[in-house]
Write an enzyme that holds these catalytic residues in place. Sequence first.
Site, PDB file in Angstrom:
ATOM      1  N   HIS A 256      40.433  15.279   9.413  1.00  0.00           N
ATOM      2  CA  HIS A 256      40.043  15.485   8.020  1.00  0.00           C
ATOM      3  C   HIS A 256      39.807  14.158   7.305  1.00  0.00           C
ATOM      4  O   HIS A 256      39.319  14.131   6.184  1.00  0.00           O
ATOM      5  CB  HIS A 256      41.141  16.287   7.316  1.00  0.00           C
ATOM      6  N   CYS A 257      40.153  13.036   7.957  1.00  0.00           N
ATOM      7  CA  CYS A 257      40.131  11.764   7.220  1.00  0.00           C
ATOM      8  C   CYS A 257      38.945  10.872   7.589  1.00  0.00           C
ATOM      9  O   CYS A 257      38.037  10.681   6.783  1.00  0.00           O
ATOM     10  CB  CYS A 257      41.443  11.018   7.448  1.00  0.00           C
ATOM     11  N   LEU A 258      38.972  10.318   8.819  1.00  0.00           N
ATOM     12  CA  LEU A 258      38.011   9.256   9.141  1.00  0.00           C
ATOM     13  C   LEU A 258      36.541   9.677   9.037  1.00  0.00           C
ATOM     14  O   LEU A 258      35.715   8.891   8.569  1.00  0.00           O
ATOM     15  CB  LEU A 258      38.303   8.666  10.530  1.00  0.00           C
ATOM     16  N   ILE A 260      35.275  11.637   6.964  1.00  0.00           N
ATOM     17  CA  ILE A 260      34.982  12.111   5.609  1.00  0.00           C
ATOM     18  C   ILE A 260      35.242  11.063   4.540  1.00  0.00           C
ATOM     19  O   ILE A 260      34.376  10.747   3.712  1.00  0.00           O
ATOM     20  CB  ILE A 260      35.827  13.391   5.329  1.00  0.00           C
ATOM     21  N   ASP A 261      36.449  10.498   4.562  1.00  0.00           N
ATOM     22  CA  ASP A 261      36.882   9.626   3.465  1.00  0.00           C
ATOM     23  C   ASP A 261      35.936   8.462   3.164  1.00  0.00           C
ATOM     24  O   ASP A 261      35.698   8.153   1.984  1.00  0.00           O
ATOM     25  CB  ASP A 261      38.290   9.076   3.732  1.00  0.00           C
TER      26      ASP A 261
END
Length: 415
Positions: A256-258, A260-261
Amino acid sequence: MKIGIVGLGYVGLPLAVAFAEAGHEVVGLDADSRKIESLGRGQSYIEDIPDSALAPLGERLRPTLRHADLASCEAMIVCVPTPLTGSREPDLTYLIDAANELARVLQSGQLVVLESTTYPGTTRERLAPILEESGLSTGADFNLAFSPERIDPGRTDYTVRTTPKLVGGLTEACSQRARELYELICDEVVVLSSPETAELAKLLENIFRSVNIAFVNELAQLCDRLGIDVWEVIDAASTKPFGFMRFDPGPGMGGHCLPIDPFYLAFKAREHDFYPEFIELAGKMNQAQPVFCVERIERALNDAGKPVKGSRILILGMSYKAGVGDIRESPALKIAALLRDLGGDVIYHDPHVPELPDMELASVELDEALAECDAAAIVTAHPSVDYEEVAARAPLVVDFRGVTRGIAAENLIRL
Ligand SMILES: NC(=O)c1ccc[n+]([C@@H]2O[C@H](COP(=O)([O-])OP(=O)(O)OC[C@H]3O[C@@H](n4cnc5c(N)ncnc54)[C@H](O)[C@@H]3O)[C@@H](O)[C@H]2O)c1
């Protein structure tokens, strides 16, 4: 203290458990009734939190769907998703919904902390005005801060307690209250001058990883052309005790992080007529890596005299990282879909992902699958799988994780 946690997912549930374990009263709120019911039965749905960790908490962790239950909390921590829209722009709808709901129950004297990853300015420009619709004013009536979550699902060497916590409040008093809150469960709290600094520090951490992973993925593609073993090159460079930090290539980035963020920052930058090229380039490289992996499988099959069409290809590991069942943005899904488009008969084995309803697939038994497949692709290397056995039993193995290093076999191809 009595603490409310809004959003009990990968971030919120471990946080709720940490506060409850430290002896505090926690009201855990989630919009998903299945999660609340599950917690009510004492059943966890997050791999890092076993059911046995919930049982001793008893009444200290109270799951709820009712926002009114937050009114009596001293502090509320927001951990809702911050995904991208279809056109890859920040999707703050979960955050805005949560903020609207909080504004209805906000009480004078409460502290609100946002933990969801987001672009600099969100806490001040987006969250504060919604909370102020309550009639209360930030800093004077209630406190507001940003504190990024740094959890790494599956990791056991660093915990909520031993990972330093960043906080940045809208006022000094906001920062001070956030510090006091997190000192209840963290050994070290680092107070920053503003929420924007804390928001951007979190993005820097993630973009640093994204850019470096993209760089080694590119190096892996180059090594493939040059006929050099990229793993040996990285092992060699890693012997330097200073000035080098190891990153491993792989099938692409997931979670969910790399993936997207970084685009949260790219969006904010564009608002200021600034086009951050590293972010876009790393995103492009990492998104293209599954396509390269498919081409590598295609070439390996070709060398064995087989087309992808009609070949049975076993994917080992569907989740995005070893040891967890999270499939969000997993490159394995993209690899499977691309192989299917080429007519491949895709099956998978993943002890953490029993089924993939969207692809109408379920994890197959490893023994049988190794005997039946034309090729096995190691996409996510769960530690429970014996890769020597995989190399010995599958007719062809393509390893995108470097876990077969040290195994010499004719049927083995590594990224
Ligand atoms: N997963 C990670 O490893 C990780 C690490 C660091 C930061 N983050 C960030 O933390 C945030 C949360 O991520 P996550 O992985 O925990 O997501 P998640 O999807 O696992 O959990 C979010 C939870 O929020 C709930 N929710 C959504 N809207 C709500 C609302 N209005 N009110 C109450 N609950 C609501 C959802 O039902 C879900 O249970 C994101 O911003 C993410 O970028 C995640």
